[in-house]
Each structure stands twice: as structure tokens, then as C-alpha cells.
Design a protein around this motif. Structure first.
Motif, mmCIF file in Angstrom:
data_model
loop_
_atom_site.group_PDB
_atom_site.id
_atom_site.type_symbol
_atom_site.label_atom_id
_atom_site.label_comp_id
_atom_site.label_asym_id
_atom_site.label_seq_id
_atom_site.Cartn_x
_atom_site.Cartn_y
_atom_site.Cartn_z
ATOM 1 N N LEU A 264 -10.687 2.860 13.548
ATOM 2 C CA LEU A 264 -10.167 2.409 12.245
ATOM 3 C C LEU A 264 -10.082 0.883 12.205
ATOM 4 O O LEU A 264 -10.490 0.246 11.221
ATOM 5 C CB LEU A 264 -8.783 3.021 11.985
ATOM 6 N N LYS A 265 -9.577 0.311 13.282
ATOM 7 C CA LYS A 265 -9.451 -1.150 13.347
ATOM 8 C C LYS A 265 -10.819 -1.808 13.289
ATOM 9 O O LYS A 265 -10.990 -2.860 12.661
ATOM 10 C CB LYS A 265 -8.716 -1.544 14.623
ATOM 11 N N GLY A 266 -11.816 -1.192 13.936
ATOM 12 C CA GLY A 266 -13.166 -1.736 13.893
ATOM 13 C C GLY A 266 -13.753 -1.730 12.503
ATOM 14 O O GLY A 266 -14.621 -2.553 12.175
ATOM 15 N N ALA A 267 -13.279 -0.820 11.652
ATOM 16 C CA ALA A 267 -13.739 -0.758 10.256
ATOM 17 C C ALA A 267 -12.878 -1.623 9.341
ATOM 18 O O ALA A 267 -13.065 -1.614 8.119
ATOM 19 C CB ALA A 267 -13.730 0.691 9.766
ATOM 20 N N GLY A 268 -11.926 -2.372 9.929
ATOM 21 C CA GLY A 268 -11.065 -3.253 9.133
ATOM 22 C C GLY A 268 -9.918 -2.516 8.472
ATOM 23 O O GLY A 268 -9.344 -3.002 7.485
ATOM 24 N N ILE A 269 -9.525 -1.352 9.020
ATOM 25 C CA ILE A 269 -8.453 -0.539 8.445
ATOM 26 C C ILE A 269 -7.334 -0.420 9.477
ATOM 27 O O ILE A 269 -7.558 0.004 10.618
ATOM 28 C CB ILE A 269 -8.961 0.872 8.057
ATOM 29 N N GLY A 270 -6.119 -0.799 9.076
ATOM 30 C CA GLY A 270 -4.981 -0.678 9.972
ATOM 31 C C GLY A 270 -4.436 0.743 9.984
ATOM 32 O O GLY A 270 -4.760 1.555 9.115
ATOM 33 N N PHE A 271 -3.586 1.028 10.970
ATOM 34 C CA PHE A 271 -2.966 2.360 11.055
ATOM 35 C C PHE A 271 -1.464 2.219 11.242
ATOM 36 O O PHE A 271 -0.994 1.370 12.012
ATOM 37 C CB PHE A 271 -3.540 3.169 12.220
ATOM 38 N N HIS A 272 -0.692 3.058 10.501
ATOM 39 C CA HIS A 272 0.758 3.125 10.665
ATOM 40 C C HIS A 272 1.192 4.572 10.704
ATOM 41 O O HIS A 272 0.653 5.415 9.974
ATOM 42 C CB HIS A 272 1.484 2.404 9.530
ATOM 43 N N LYS A 273 2.151 4.832 11.562
ATOM 44 C CA LYS A 273 2.713 6.178 11.658
ATOM 45 C C LYS A 273 3.904 6.292 10.715
ATOM 46 O O LYS A 273 4.796 5.434 10.722
ATOM 47 C CB LYS A 273 3.147 6.449 13.102
ATOM 48 N N THR A 274 3.931 7.354 9.900
ATOM 49 C CA THR A 274 5.021 7.537 8.951
ATOM 50 C C THR A 274 6.255 8.094 9.642
ATOM 51 O O THR A 274 6.166 8.734 10.706
ATOM 52 C CB THR A 274 4.612 8.483 7.809
ATOM 53 N N LEU A 275 7.423 7.868 9.044
ATOM 54 C CA LEU A 275 8.678 8.375 9.598
ATOM 55 C C LEU A 275 8.944 9.818 9.186
ATOM 56 O O LEU A 275 9.845 10.460 9.734
ATOM 57 C CB LEU A 275 9.843 7.486 9.138
ATOM 58 N N SER A 276 8.189 10.298 8.209
ATOM 59 C CA SER A 276 8.402 11.662 7.731
ATOM 60 C C SER A 276 7.063 12.296 7.410
ATOM 61 O O SER A 276 6.081 11.604 7.112
ATOM 62 C CB SER A 276 9.298 11.650 6.480
ATOM 63 N N SER A 277 7.029 13.625 7.454
ATOM 64 C CA SER A 277 5.815 14.348 7.074
ATOM 65 C C SER A 277 5.870 14.847 5.635
ATOM 66 O O SER A 277 4.954 15.529 5.176
ATOM 67 C CB SER A 277 5.609 15.549 8.017
ATOM 68 N N HIS A 278 6.953 14.509 4.924
ATOM 69 C CA HIS A 278 7.127 14.960 3.548
ATOM 70 C C HIS A 278 6.741 13.848 2.572
ATOM 71 O O HIS A 278 7.360 12.772 2.596
ATOM 72 C CB HIS A 278 8.571 15.393 3.303
ATOM 73 N N PRO A 279 5.764 14.079 1.704
ATOM 74 C CA PRO A 279 5.332 13.035 0.752
ATOM 75 C C PRO A 279 6.446 12.546 -0.157
ATOM 76 O O PRO A 279 6.528 11.349 -0.466
ATOM 77 C CB PRO A 279 4.230 13.727 -0.046
ATOM 78 N N GLU A 280 7.350 13.452 -0.565
ATOM 79 C CA GLU A 280 8.429 13.029 -1.466
ATOM 80 C C GLU A 280 9.359 12.031 -0.803
ATOM 81 O O GLU A 280 9.937 11.150 -1.460
ATOM 82 C CB GLU A 280 9.219 14.236 -1.978
ATOM 83 N N ALA A 281 9.515 12.130 0.520
ATOM 84 C CA ALA A 281 10.375 11.173 1.241
ATOM 85 C C ALA A 281 9.737 9.788 1.298
ATOM 86 O O ALA A 281 10.438 8.783 1.487
ATOM 87 C CB ALA A 281 10.652 11.679 2.643
ATOM 88 N N LEU A 282 8.425 9.732 1.126
ATOM 89 C CA LEU A 282 7.696 8.460 1.170
ATOM 90 C C LEU A 282 7.410 7.911 -0.224
ATOM 91 O O LEU A 282 6.804 6.846 -0.360
ATOM 92 C CB LEU A 282 6.374 8.650 1.926
ATOM 93 N N GLY A 283 7.844 8.645 -1.246
ATOM 94 C CA GLY A 283 7.667 8.178 -2.623
ATOM 95 C C GLY A 283 6.273 8.376 -3.166
ATOM 96 O O GLY A 283 5.864 7.669 -4.092
ATOM 97 N N ILE A 284 5.547 9.366 -2.630
ATOM 98 C CA ILE A 284 4.188 9.615 -3.119
ATOM 99 C C ILE A 284 4.021 11.076 -3.515
ATOM 100 O O ILE A 284 2.972 11.684 -3.360
ATOM 101 C CB ILE A 284 3.113 9.240 -2.062
ATOM 102 N N GLN A 285 5.057 11.652 -4.072
ATOM 103 C CA GLN A 285 4.994 13.052 -4.499
ATOM 104 C C GLN A 285 5.252 13.138 -6.010
ATOM 105 O O GLN A 285 6.210 12.554 -6.491
ATOM 106 C CB GLN A 285 6.034 13.888 -3.762
#
Length: 285
Positions: A264-285
Motif C-alpha cells: 500500500l505504501k509503495g502505491a502511495g496509500i497510507g494504512f491506519h487501523k480503526t478502533l472499532s469494527s462498527h461503521p456507525e462508531a466511525l461516523g460512516i454509517q
């Protein structure tokens, strides 16, 4: 000069010099207090007249007691210098006011640092200072993400601190024109790995375990819209990477330990691990 006229001459010249000096200082005091530049200039001119009258008074004393009226001439050159200096000062102040010349870089640099240190202020994008009479005019353009009510508080805070600084440097009167602008939005895209199992939607553990990628448009760190792009069953990692590149994604999120962070980094894309597996907790539901 005989004793007959000496008291009269010394009285007239002495009282005239004293009155000119007192009146000139009073005019300057009142002119500064009411921000009337013409009155200040007239007071400075009256002080110059008083200096000339003091020289005349000294000449009368020198002629009567020492028979040396020539003392007036060297003193006259000194007064001529003061008159020239005063005239240049008045002309310079008037010229600077006409051209709206800055009150000084050192003052503006302090104001810039002080304003940008106030909580809520991102940047002082524009600053112009000049004098109109005895009053300092200060025009500012402040960049902030704060609400309208908070901007009012910021404006009062700016005025309070800058007025204290002005008074410390003999600028008694000041006037402010402050405009608030929001910064140019920082737009970019991020993507979340989505796994749909049955009727549930969760954040995938890795990119290759995702059934979809949720492409999110971000403005100033707030997600404003998103769209799900399917990853066909059997898609290779290279195909998933190409999809992210085509969608101009800058960061990919998953809830597990992504094994292909280096790719991913080689393609210019960063990676982050989320704190939750629920989309609503991340504000994307």
C-alpha cells in the motif's frame, strides 16, 4: 538699552516666551486627547515660536548686563535647527498619513505573533496599519474555523491585547476593522474496507477480506460523503490497489493487522487501523 526701557522690554519678551511655551504644550495635549492632528501641529508651531522668543529674551538680558547682544546669533542658529527639525517632523507625519504608511514593521510583526497565538486563530492572513491623525487604523483578515459567536469573542480579545500594546508605545487612539474567513478546505479521499456478512455491515480486517471499499470524501478532516465500490469475488490484491489508486485514495482503513502495508505504501496509500469494527462508531454509517 537704558534702565528706562529694560523692565518693559524684558517683561514683554519674557512673558511672551512663557505664554507661547505653555500654550503650545497645552495645544499638543488637547490635540492628542481629541485626536485632532491640526491642533497638535499648531501647538508644535507655537512651541517653535516660543523658542525664538526665548532667544530674543536671552539677547535682551545679554545686551543689558554684558553688552553682548551677539549672543542672539549662535542661539538663533540653534533655534533655526529646531524649527527645521519640527517642520520636517510635521511634514513627514502628514506625508505618511496621506500615503497610509505602515506604523512600522516591528509593530506589525508583534501584532501578527500575538494574534496568531490566540486560541481559535489559524492565521493572520492580512494586516495593514497606518495613522490617521493621532489614531492608528488597523485592518486585519483573520483565518479561523470558529463559529460566528466565537469570532466575536476572538475580535474582542484581539482588540484588548493590541490596544494595550499600542498604548505602551504611545498610540493612544486606535480603530479596528477585522474580517473573518474560513480556510480553504483540505480535500482528500480515504477508504474503509467493508465486509457484508448476511445483513450486517462491518469494517473488514484486511483489504483482501473486504467485499466492498467505502470511498469517503474528506473536507477539513470531516467526512462529507461516501460511496461503496464492490470488490468482485476473487479479486487480486493488485486489482484492489488499482481501484484505490483510480479513486485517488490517500489512506486505507481496516480493523485488523493489514499484511500488505508495504505494498500500500509503495502505491502511495497510507494504512491506519480503526478502533472499532462498527461503521456507525466511525461516523460512516
Amino acid at each position: 538699552m537704558g534702565a528706562t526701557y529694560f523692565p518693559l522690554v524684558v517683561g514683554v519678551t519674557g512673558v511672551s516666551a512663557l505664554l507661547s511655551m505653555v500654550l503650545g504644550r497645552y495645544q499638543i495635549y488637547v490635540g492628542k486627547k481629541i485626536a485632532h492632528e491640526s491642533l497638535v501641529a499648531d501647538g508644535i508651531e507655537t512651541l517653535s515660536d516660543g523658542r525664538i522668543e526665548v532667544v530674543t529674551f536671552v539677547g535682551v538680558i545679554g545686551e543689558y548686563f554684558f553688552r553682548t547682544p551677539v549672543i542672539e546669533y549662535p542661539l538663533g542658529f540653534l533655534v533655526a535647527y529646531f524649527v527645521f527639525h519640527t517642520g520636517r517632523e510635521i511634514a513627514t507625519k502628514g506625508w505618511n498619513a496621506l500615503l497610509q504608511k505602515s506604523i512600522g514593521r516591528e509593530h506589525e510583526e508583534y501584532i501578527q505573533k500575538r494574534v496568531e497565538s490566540i486560541p481559535g486563530v489559524l492565521k493572520l492572513a492580512q494586516l495593514k496599519t497606518f495613522q490617521a491623525g493621532e489614531r492608528v487604523i488597523c485592518i486585519m483578515k483573520v483565518i479561523t474555523r470558529s463559529t460566528e459567536q466565537t469570532n466575536i469573542d476572538i475580535k474582542h480579545t484581539i482588540a484588548h491585547h493590541v490596544v494595550l500594546y499600542f498604548k505602551k508605545h504611545a498610540f493612544e487612539e486606535s480603530e479596528f476593522f477585522i474580517r473573518f474567513d474560513r480556510p480553504t478546505p483540505h480535500n482528500h479521499r480515504v477508504a474503509y474496507g467493508i465486509e457484508r456478512v448476511g445483513g450486517a455491515t462491518v469494517i473488514s480486517k484486511t483489504l483482501m477480506s473486504a467485499t466492498h471499499v467505502r470511498i469517503c470524501d474528506v473536507e477539513d478532516e470531516d467526512i462529507v460523503r461516501w460511496k461503496d465500490e464492490p470488490l468482485p469475488r476473487g479479486s487480486t490484491f493488485e486489482e484492489a490497489i488499482k481501484l484505490l489508486i483510480r479513486k485517488r485514495v490517500k489512506t486505507f482503513f481496516a480493523c485488523g493487522n493489514e499484511p500488505c502495508v508495504k505494498e500500500l505504501k509503495g502505491a502511495g496509500i497510507g494504512f491506519h487501523k480503526t478502533l472499532s469494527s462498527h461503521p456507525e462508531a466511525l461516523g460512516i454509517q
